[in-house]
Design a protein around this motif. Structure first.
Motif, PDB file in Angstrom:
ATOM      1  N   ALA A  72       2.884 -35.599 -20.375  1.00 49.49           N
ATOM      2  CA  ALA A  72       3.737 -36.511 -21.139  1.00 49.49           C
ATOM      3  C   ALA A  72       5.181 -36.348 -20.694  1.00 49.49           C
ATOM      4  O   ALA A  72       5.677 -35.226 -20.578  1.00 49.49           O
ATOM      5  N   VAL A  73       5.838 -37.472 -20.426  1.00 51.80           N
ATOM      6  CA  VAL A  73       7.273 -37.465 -20.146  1.00 51.80           C
ATOM      7  C   VAL A  73       7.958 -37.975 -21.415  1.00 51.80           C
ATOM      8  O   VAL A  73       7.618 -39.053 -21.914  1.00 51.80           O
ATOM      9  N   ILE A  74       8.874 -37.183 -21.984  1.00 54.27           N
ATOM     10  CA  ILE A  74       9.532 -37.526 -23.243  1.00 54.27           C
ATOM     11  C   ILE A  74      11.019 -37.729 -22.971  1.00 54.27           C
ATOM     12  O   ILE A  74      11.691 -36.811 -22.490  1.00 54.27           O
ATOM     13  N   THR A  75      11.513 -38.936 -23.249  1.00 55.59           N
ATOM     14  CA  THR A  75      12.867 -39.280 -22.844  1.00 55.59           C
ATOM     15  C   THR A  75      13.550 -40.145 -23.894  1.00 55.59           C
ATOM     16  O   THR A  75      12.881 -40.847 -24.653  1.00 55.59           O
ATOM     17  N   GLY A  76      14.874 -40.077 -23.920  1.00 53.37           N
ATOM     18  CA  GLY A  76      15.635 -40.973 -24.784  1.00 53.37           C
ATOM     19  C   GLY A  76      15.744 -42.363 -24.196  1.00 53.37           C
ATOM     20  O   GLY A  76      16.088 -43.315 -24.888  1.00 53.37           O
ATOM     21  N   ARG A  77      15.455 -42.498 -22.910  1.00 53.97           N
ATOM     22  CA  ARG A  77      15.526 -43.813 -22.268  1.00 53.97           C
ATOM     23  C   ARG A  77      14.369 -44.695 -22.741  1.00 53.97           C
ATOM     24  O   ARG A  77      13.341 -44.177 -23.167  1.00 53.97           O
ATOM     25  N   HIS A  96      -3.753 -40.004 -16.669  1.00 55.62           N
ATOM     26  CA  HIS A  96      -3.563 -39.405 -17.998  1.00 55.62           C
ATOM     27  C   HIS A  96      -2.102 -39.248 -18.375  1.00 55.62           C
ATOM     28  O   HIS A  96      -1.783 -38.586 -19.353  1.00 55.62           O
ATOM     29  N   LEU A  97      -1.196 -39.853 -17.580  1.00 57.16           N
ATOM     30  CA  LEU A  97       0.224 -39.715 -17.888  1.00 57.16           C
ATOM     31  C   LEU A  97       0.627 -40.659 -19.014  1.00 57.16           C
ATOM     32  O   LEU A  97       0.211 -41.814 -19.045  1.00 57.16           O
ATOM     33  N   VAL A  98       1.426 -40.157 -19.952  1.00 59.36           N
ATOM     34  CA  VAL A  98       2.074 -41.030 -20.932  1.00 59.36           C
ATOM     35  C   VAL A  98       3.581 -40.802 -20.854  1.00 59.36           C
ATOM     36  O   VAL A  98       4.038 -39.695 -20.534  1.00 59.36           O
ATOM     37  N   VAL A  99       4.329 -41.861 -21.095  1.00 60.78           N
ATOM     38  CA  VAL A  99       5.777 -41.757 -21.204  1.00 60.78           C
ATOM     39  C   VAL A  99       6.139 -42.138 -22.635  1.00 60.78           C
ATOM     40  O   VAL A  99       5.801 -43.236 -23.090  1.00 60.78           O
ATOM     41  N   LEU A 100       6.774 -41.205 -23.350  1.00 60.10           N
ATOM     42  CA  LEU A 100       7.238 -41.460 -24.707  1.00 60.10           C
ATOM     43  C   LEU A 100       8.731 -41.761 -24.598  1.00 60.10           C
ATOM     44  O   LEU A 100       9.531 -40.862 -24.335  1.00 60.10           O
ATOM     45  N   GLY A 101       9.087 -43.051 -24.729  1.00 59.43           N
ATOM     46  CA  GLY A 101      10.467 -43.487 -24.557  1.00 59.43           C
ATOM     47  C   GLY A 101      11.178 -43.638 -25.883  1.00 59.43           C
ATOM     48  O   GLY A 101      10.549 -43.609 -26.943  1.00 59.43           O
ATOM     49  N   HIS A 102      12.502 -43.838 -25.824  1.00 58.10           N
ATOM     50  CA  HIS A 102      13.308 -43.952 -27.050  1.00 58.10           C
ATOM     51  C   HIS A 102      12.960 -42.815 -28.016  1.00 58.10           C
ATOM     52  O   HIS A 102      12.736 -43.039 -29.200  1.00 58.10           O
ATOM     53  N   TYR A 103      12.862 -41.585 -27.488  1.00 55.06           N
ATOM     54  CA  TYR A 103      12.527 -40.409 -28.310  1.00 55.06           C
ATOM     55  C   TYR A 103      11.218 -40.602 -29.059  1.00 55.06           C
ATOM     56  O   TYR A 103      11.067 -40.145 -30.184  1.00 55.06           O
ATOM     57  N   GLY A 104      10.264 -41.285 -28.446  1.00 52.87           N
ATOM     58  CA  GLY A 104       8.946 -41.406 -29.060  1.00 52.87           C
ATOM     59  C   GLY A 104       8.693 -42.720 -29.772  1.00 52.87           C
ATOM     60  O   GLY A 104       7.575 -42.961 -30.227  1.00 52.87           O
ATOM     61  N   PRO A 197      14.091 -41.596 -40.896  1.00 51.09           N
ATOM     62  CA  PRO A 197      14.904 -40.513 -40.328  1.00 51.09           C
ATOM     63  C   PRO A 197      14.794 -40.519 -38.813  1.00 51.09           C
ATOM     64  O   PRO A 197      13.779 -40.942 -38.261  1.00 51.09           O
ATOM     65  N   GLY A 198      15.862 -40.093 -38.144  1.00 51.97           N
ATOM     66  CA  GLY A 198      15.928 -40.185 -36.688  1.00 51.97           C
ATOM     67  C   GLY A 198      14.746 -39.542 -36.000  1.00 51.97           C
ATOM     68  O   GLY A 198      14.348 -38.436 -36.328  1.00 51.97           O
ATOM     69  N   THR A 199      14.205 -40.268 -35.049  1.00 51.96           N
ATOM     70  CA  THR A 199      13.166 -39.647 -34.233  1.00 51.96           C
ATOM     71  C   THR A 199      13.878 -38.769 -33.216  1.00 51.96           C
ATOM     72  O   THR A 199      14.985 -39.076 -32.803  1.00 51.96           O
ATOM     73  N   ASP A 200      13.250 -37.681 -32.853  1.00 50.69           N
ATOM     74  CA  ASP A 200      13.787 -36.848 -31.786  1.00 50.69           C
ATOM     75  C   ASP A 200      12.616 -36.337 -30.959  1.00 50.69           C
ATOM     76  O   ASP A 200      11.458 -36.615 -31.265  1.00 50.69           O
ATOM     77  N   LEU A 224      20.833 -30.690 -24.489  1.00 51.06           N
ATOM     78  CA  LEU A 224      20.851 -30.544 -25.950  1.00 51.06           C
ATOM     79  C   LEU A 224      19.770 -31.375 -26.620  1.00 51.06           C
ATOM     80  O   LEU A 224      19.206 -30.978 -27.633  1.00 51.06           O
ATOM     81  N   GLY A 225      19.462 -32.558 -26.055  1.00 50.91           N
ATOM     82  CA  GLY A 225      18.422 -33.410 -26.619  1.00 50.91           C
ATOM     83  C   GLY A 225      17.048 -32.768 -26.579  1.00 50.91           C
ATOM     84  O   GLY A 225      16.120 -33.223 -27.260  1.00 50.91           O
ATOM     85  N   ASP A 226      16.891 -31.707 -25.762  1.00 48.93           N
ATOM     86  CA  ASP A 226      15.597 -31.021 -25.652  1.00 48.93           C
ATOM     87  C   ASP A 226      15.448 -29.891 -26.674  1.00 48.93           C
ATOM     88  O   ASP A 226      14.359 -29.345 -26.833  1.00 48.93           O
ATOM     89  N   ILE A 227      16.528 -29.559 -27.379  1.00 52.50           N
ATOM     90  CA  ILE A 227      16.459 -28.452 -28.350  1.00 52.50           C
ATOM     91  C   ILE A 227      15.434 -28.724 -29.454  1.00 52.50           C
ATOM     92  O   ILE A 227      14.653 -27.832 -29.810  1.00 52.50           O
ATOM     93  N   PRO A 228      15.351 -29.978 -29.996  1.00 49.93           N
ATOM     94  CA  PRO A 228      14.301 -30.229 -30.998  1.00 49.93           C
ATOM     95  C   PRO A 228      12.883 -30.008 -30.450  1.00 49.93           C
ATOM     96  O   PRO A 228      12.006 -29.550 -31.188  1.00 49.93           O
ATOM     97  N   ALA A 229      12.660 -30.303 -29.185  1.00 50.47           N
ATOM     98  CA  ALA A 229      11.338 -30.061 -28.589  1.00 50.47           C
ATOM     99  C   ALA A 229      11.090 -28.563 -28.439  1.00 50.47           C
ATOM    100  O   ALA A 229       9.979 -28.077 -28.684  1.00 50.47           O
ATOM    101  N   PHE A 230      12.129 -27.814 -28.037  1.00 45.94           N
ATOM    102  CA  PHE A 230      11.992 -26.356 -27.966  1.00 45.94           C
ATOM    103  C   PHE A 230      11.638 -25.817 -29.362  1.00 45.94           C
ATOM    104  O   PHE A 230      10.744 -24.980 -29.511  1.00 45.94           O
TER     105      PHE A 230
END
Length: 287
Positions: A72-77, A96-104, A197-200, A224-230
């Motif tokens: 899975a590629v997770i991006t704000g784009r 089997h690749l998924v791209v989760l855009g706009h933070y999901g 509430p904001g998706t992250d 910093l946008g990856d901190i919620p995933a961590f």
């Protein structure tokens, strides 16, 4: 294997990270490899429109993907932009690749090539139904108007006899209404927007892992946008799901570096790690 040293897997510096890597190697079919795009798979460039995946990224992902539950590629784009900049469409092995855009908020599946967006939060419809009664009870109905935003609903007080007074009078009751239905109020200039509430990346990653029933995860990010995933992976680990946290590049975001189990040298290092994982899982399968 002549190039054995090239396939060496680095050793995570933490106990939790070593456990995460061991679990991934032991049960790859139950593990998800999730990655940020910019700065992790794609080198950072001055103009974001020029960002492209590292040239070895797609081959490494295509070699790895068949061995794991999903990549899975997770991006704000937007999902479509990441797919184009990554060169992910129509690649054999990447089914089997998924791209989760706009933070999901959007999801692109390589298997279908289609982008889907989830239905609006059910709280939005509930709030929409109750809004007129709430406005009435506050006595602020005169001159306010409701704007439909699909995934949100907004109340404007600009046309009220006393715009600021109406705004102040509505703030607490609308905050209570939003809270009852799992929404939040985002105040603007003489407007109160009720929205989910904001998706992250943490929410997106947790929901995706739950959906595929993952029993292990590797997450790589750089900013910093990856901190919620961590944080999401740390929470999963405390619940008994092994995970490996990888930081792409060590210079810029020390908070990420400090929490990572493994720090690699930017997208080049991420790609090498993916290739080494693919090689190890491939030789294990053929052994």
């Amino acid at each position: 294997m002549g190039s054995h040293h090239a396939d060496e897997l680095p050793t995570p510096t933490t106990r939790a990270g070593r456990d995460g890597l061991s679990a991934l190697l032991a049960r790859p079919g139950k593990a998800v490899v999730a990655l940020d795009f910019d700065g992790t798979l794609a080198p950072i460039v001055p103009d974001p429109d020029q960002a492209r995946a590292h040239p070895d990224a797609v081959p490494a992902l295509a070699a790895l993907a068949p061995h794991v539950a999903a990549v899975a590629v997770i991006t704000g784009r937007p999902a479509g932009v990441a797919v184009r900049h990554g060169g992910f469409a129509g690649v054999p092995g990447l089914e089997h690749l998924v791209v989760l855009g706009h933070y999901g908020a959007e999801r692109w599946d390589a298997a279908t090539g289609e982008i889907s967006a989830p239905p609006p939060h059910p709280g939005v419809a509930a709030v929409r139904a109750e809004l007129p009664g709430v406005l009435d009870s506050v006595g602020a109905w005169q001159g306010t108007w409701i704007e439909e935003k699909g995934r949100a609903v907004a109340v404007h007080t600009r046309r009220a006899a006393d715009p600021q007074g109406a705004f102040e009078a509505l703030r607490a009751p609308l905050t209570a209404l939003a809270g009852r239905h799992g929404l939040v109020v985002e105040p603007g200039r003489l407007v109160l927007e009720l929205r989910p509430p904001g998706t992250d990346k943490g929410v997106a990653l947790t929901e995706y892992l739950r959906g595929v029933g993952a029993e292990g995860v590797l997450y790589a990010g750089d900013d910093l946008g990856d901190i919620p995933a961590f944080a999401a992976v740390e929470k999963l680990r405390s619940d008994g799901v092994p995970g490996l946290l990888v930081c792409s590049g060590s210079a810029e975001v020390t908070e990420l570096t400090d929490r990572a189990d493994l720090v690699v040298d930017g997208p080049e290092g991420v790609v090498r790690l993916l290739a080494a994982l693919a090689a190890q899982l491939g030789s294990a399968r053929s052994a």
